[in-house]
Enzyme design. Sequence first.
Site, PDB file in Angstrom:
ATOM      1  N   HIS A 146      44.080  19.537 -27.041  1.00 51.88           N
ATOM      2  CA  HIS A 146      45.267  20.389 -26.905  1.00 51.88           C
ATOM      3  C   HIS A 146      46.532  19.550 -26.849  1.00 51.88           C
ATOM      4  O   HIS A 146      46.468  18.328 -26.712  1.00 51.88           O
ATOM      5  CB  HIS A 146      45.159  21.234 -25.636  1.00 51.88           C
ATOM      6  CG  HIS A 146      44.749  20.431 -24.428  1.00 51.88           C
ATOM      7  ND1 HIS A 146      43.432  20.311 -24.031  1.00 51.88           N
ATOM      8  CD2 HIS A 146      45.451  19.658 -23.569  1.00 51.88           C
ATOM      9  CE1 HIS A 146      43.359  19.532 -22.970  1.00 51.88           C
ATOM     10  NE2 HIS A 146      44.570  19.107 -22.680  1.00 51.88           N
ATOM     11  N   GLN A 149      49.032  24.559 -22.278  1.00 51.25           N
ATOM     12  CA  GLN A 149      48.299  23.580 -23.093  1.00 51.25           C
ATOM     13  C   GLN A 149      47.548  24.264 -24.232  1.00 51.25           C
ATOM     14  O   GLN A 149      46.317  24.422 -24.164  1.00 51.25           O
ATOM     15  CB  GLN A 149      47.303  22.806 -22.218  1.00 51.25           C
ATOM     16  CG  GLN A 149      47.958  21.858 -21.234  1.00 51.25           C
ATOM     17  CD  GLN A 149      46.988  21.454 -20.138  1.00 51.25           C
ATOM     18  OE1 GLN A 149      46.508  22.291 -19.382  1.00 51.25           O
ATOM     19  NE2 GLN A 149      46.691  20.177 -20.039  1.00 51.25           N
ATOM     20  N   ASP A 207      45.374  24.968 -27.384  1.00 48.13           N
ATOM     21  CA  ASP A 207      44.329  24.180 -28.053  1.00 48.13           C
ATOM     22  C   ASP A 207      44.695  23.927 -29.508  1.00 48.13           C
ATOM     23  O   ASP A 207      45.217  24.823 -30.185  1.00 48.13           O
ATOM     24  CB  ASP A 207      42.998  24.949 -28.032  1.00 48.13           C
ATOM     25  CG  ASP A 207      42.168  24.645 -26.809  1.00 48.13           C
ATOM     26  OD1 ASP A 207      42.759  24.466 -25.728  1.00 48.13           O
ATOM     27  OD2 ASP A 207      40.919  24.591 -26.928  1.00 48.13           O
ATOM     28  N   ASP A 228      39.284  12.929 -23.739  1.00 48.29           N
ATOM     29  CA  ASP A 228      39.384  14.029 -22.784  1.00 48.29           C
ATOM     30  C   ASP A 228      38.745  15.301 -23.336  1.00 48.29           C
ATOM     31  O   ASP A 228      38.935  15.640 -24.502  1.00 48.29           O
ATOM     32  CB  ASP A 228      40.892  14.273 -22.552  1.00 48.29           C
ATOM     33  CG  ASP A 228      41.177  15.344 -21.539  1.00 48.29           C
ATOM     34  OD1 ASP A 228      40.834  15.131 -20.367  1.00 48.29           O
ATOM     35  OD2 ASP A 228      41.743  16.390 -21.908  1.00 48.29           O
ATOM     36  N   GLU A 262      34.477  12.373 -21.917  1.00 44.93           N
ATOM     37  CA  GLU A 262      34.494  13.299 -20.792  1.00 44.93           C
ATOM     38  C   GLU A 262      33.845  14.596 -21.271  1.00 44.93           C
ATOM     39  O   GLU A 262      34.491  15.423 -21.904  1.00 44.93           O
ATOM     40  CB  GLU A 262      35.913  13.599 -20.299  1.00 44.93           C
ATOM     41  CG  GLU A 262      35.837  14.413 -19.010  1.00 44.93           C
ATOM     42  CD  GLU A 262      36.937  15.447 -18.805  1.00 44.93           C
ATOM     43  OE1 GLU A 262      37.091  15.897 -17.666  1.00 44.93           O
ATOM     44  OE2 GLU A 262      37.634  15.833 -19.757  1.00 44.93           O
TER      45      GLU A 262
HETATM   46  C1  GLC Z   1      40.305  16.758 -18.243  1.00 50.13           C
HETATM   47  C2  GLC Z   1      41.120  15.956 -17.263  1.00 50.13           C
HETATM   48  C3  GLC Z   1      41.927  16.894 -16.414  1.00 50.13           C
HETATM   49  C4  GLC Z   1      42.811  17.737 -17.303  1.00 50.13           C
HETATM   50  C5  GLC Z   1      41.986  18.451 -18.367  1.00 50.13           C
HETATM   51  C6  GLC Z   1      42.855  19.062 -19.428  1.00 50.13           C
HETATM   52  O1  GLC Z   1      39.334  17.518 -17.607  1.00 50.13           O
HETATM   53  O2  GLC Z   1      40.294  15.135 -16.489  1.00 50.13           O
HETATM   54  O3  GLC Z   1      42.709  16.200 -15.480  1.00 50.13           O
HETATM   55  O4  GLC Z   1      43.492  18.691 -16.536  1.00 50.13           O
HETATM   56  O5  GLC Z   1      41.119  17.572 -19.035  1.00 50.13           O
HETATM   57  O6  GLC Z   1      43.417  18.054 -20.217  1.00 50.13           O
END
Ligand code: GLC
Length: 533
Positions: free
Chosen positions: A103, A168, A170, A200, A242
């Site tokens: 995003h 945010q 996408d 992320d 992540e």
């Molecule tokens: C991830 C980050 C978090 C953020 C989210 C959106 O989970 O660790 O801090 O708010 O992505 O970017």
Amino acid sequence: MKKDWYRNAIFYELNVRAFRDSNGDGKGDIPGVIEKLDYLKDLGVDCLWLLPMYPSPLKDDGYDIADFMHIHPDFGTVEDFKHLMDEAHKRDMYVVADLVLNHTSDQHYWFQAALKDPTSPYKDYYVWSKTGKEYGDTRIIFLDTEPSNWSFCPEVGEFYWHRFYASQPDLNYDNPAVQEEMLNTMRYWASLGLDGFRADAVPYLFEREGTICENLPETHQYLKKVRRVLDAEFPGRILLAEANQWPDDVREYFGDGDEFNMAFHFPLMPRIFMAMKKGDPTPIRWALDKTPAIPDGCQWCTFLRNHDELTLEMVTPEERDYMWQQYAPDPKMKLNLGIRRRLAPLMDNNIEKMKQANAILFSLPGTPIIYYGDEIGMGDNIDLFDRNGVRTPMQWAADLPNAGFSEASQTYAPVINIAPYSPRHVNVAGQQNDPSSFLNFMKHLVKLRKERPYLAESSIQFLDTTSPATLCVVREAEGQRMIALHNLGDSNAYVTFRADLGFSPKIELLTGTPVNPGLKTIRLAPHQSAWLE
Ligand code: GLC
């Protein structure tokens, strides 16, 4: 670059904004991080992970990026960034930073262009709907703030898709232009010397009707392309995923060794806390038993805490209730499906428990990450909004303004100032001078770990002992062997091995004390760990 350096390394996650303010404006900056590199080197850190430091309205602490190609003016300049790369590399340290693929901020010019002119090619950079009803099987992640993954945009007269805050939107990965823009973003930062990326929120790139819009094959295909480009153009740089998912789903992010080099181990993390509270090793054993094998050259990233809430997405509803009951007694401590507290408060500020949590983490396979401030047992501030309470200024000294973080009269967030976590009690300088401090324990643990590369490897065995509260793991490599014992309970444990160990440990590494020859039974105090070698 040493090949596969990340497979046995100590990572350290830091928020530039929170670390050290070099110019007295109350906000941490890149030159401030440079000032503190020697501290990190001394702690034994091999790789820094920098949270997003790009231009941003900071509604999600920088994860809402308004411009992928610059540095936020609060944090410095691109020149400062290059300088940081040089200074880190001079000290044989690596640096990775966030690559936020999913995003942008609604302030990004792509989104702004779409608002101003719905015929602009940038409109198709985002995901739109006339009804806001599509992809109804998709969960909401920021449950406490967002009622829906769709928000209406009055300028365009349509809804736009967002997995996080409404600010945010996408990106639309079905648009090849978006795919290319994000590859270029990665190329740009890699060309400035970055050693890799913490990618992320990767499960959410594509959307498909009738699915939960997570872990889709299209998403994996694109991520493999990201890896191909990085390998071809910047060999040796790494990608860390992540993907807050169950072990079998995370496994997919390693592909055949052609997707991510590393991924966070989300299911293990809460189970370390659970096991310590229950005085029962079962949750940790469960998480490791369920951990699939990963391709050569890949590695898990293990952690206790990070900049987000302690997420409880990867536990059952019953386990989640247990964790909330035990670790979030005040409802203000809860956030979304998690707990917004730091390590020391979660451990009741009990140094034995803080040591044990880390001694467990460091005795297990994977590459461990330390979250800034947790190495000195910093506290949190649950009066601050959302996750800001675990992102307060780093506490360097007792007797300097703002704990040595900044000379400004006001800082971006207040320094923690309530005992027992105020700078008078918790600060780097004081702990550096105290041989029995938590910081010096952490330094020792880091050193022990780095001297034993086999501890990062995947092979692990569990031993049964006479103490049901004790987690007992055997780690070994050719000619080297260590047994780590962790008494998870609140009372003394008397540990006798059920089977002949077949070797006689000589030293307990955490305290450096010799072990009696022929040792049969070991007494461990509440929450004491022992690493027998
Ligand atoms: C991830 C980050 C978090 C953020 C989210 C959106 O989970 O660790 O801090 O708010 O992505 O970017």
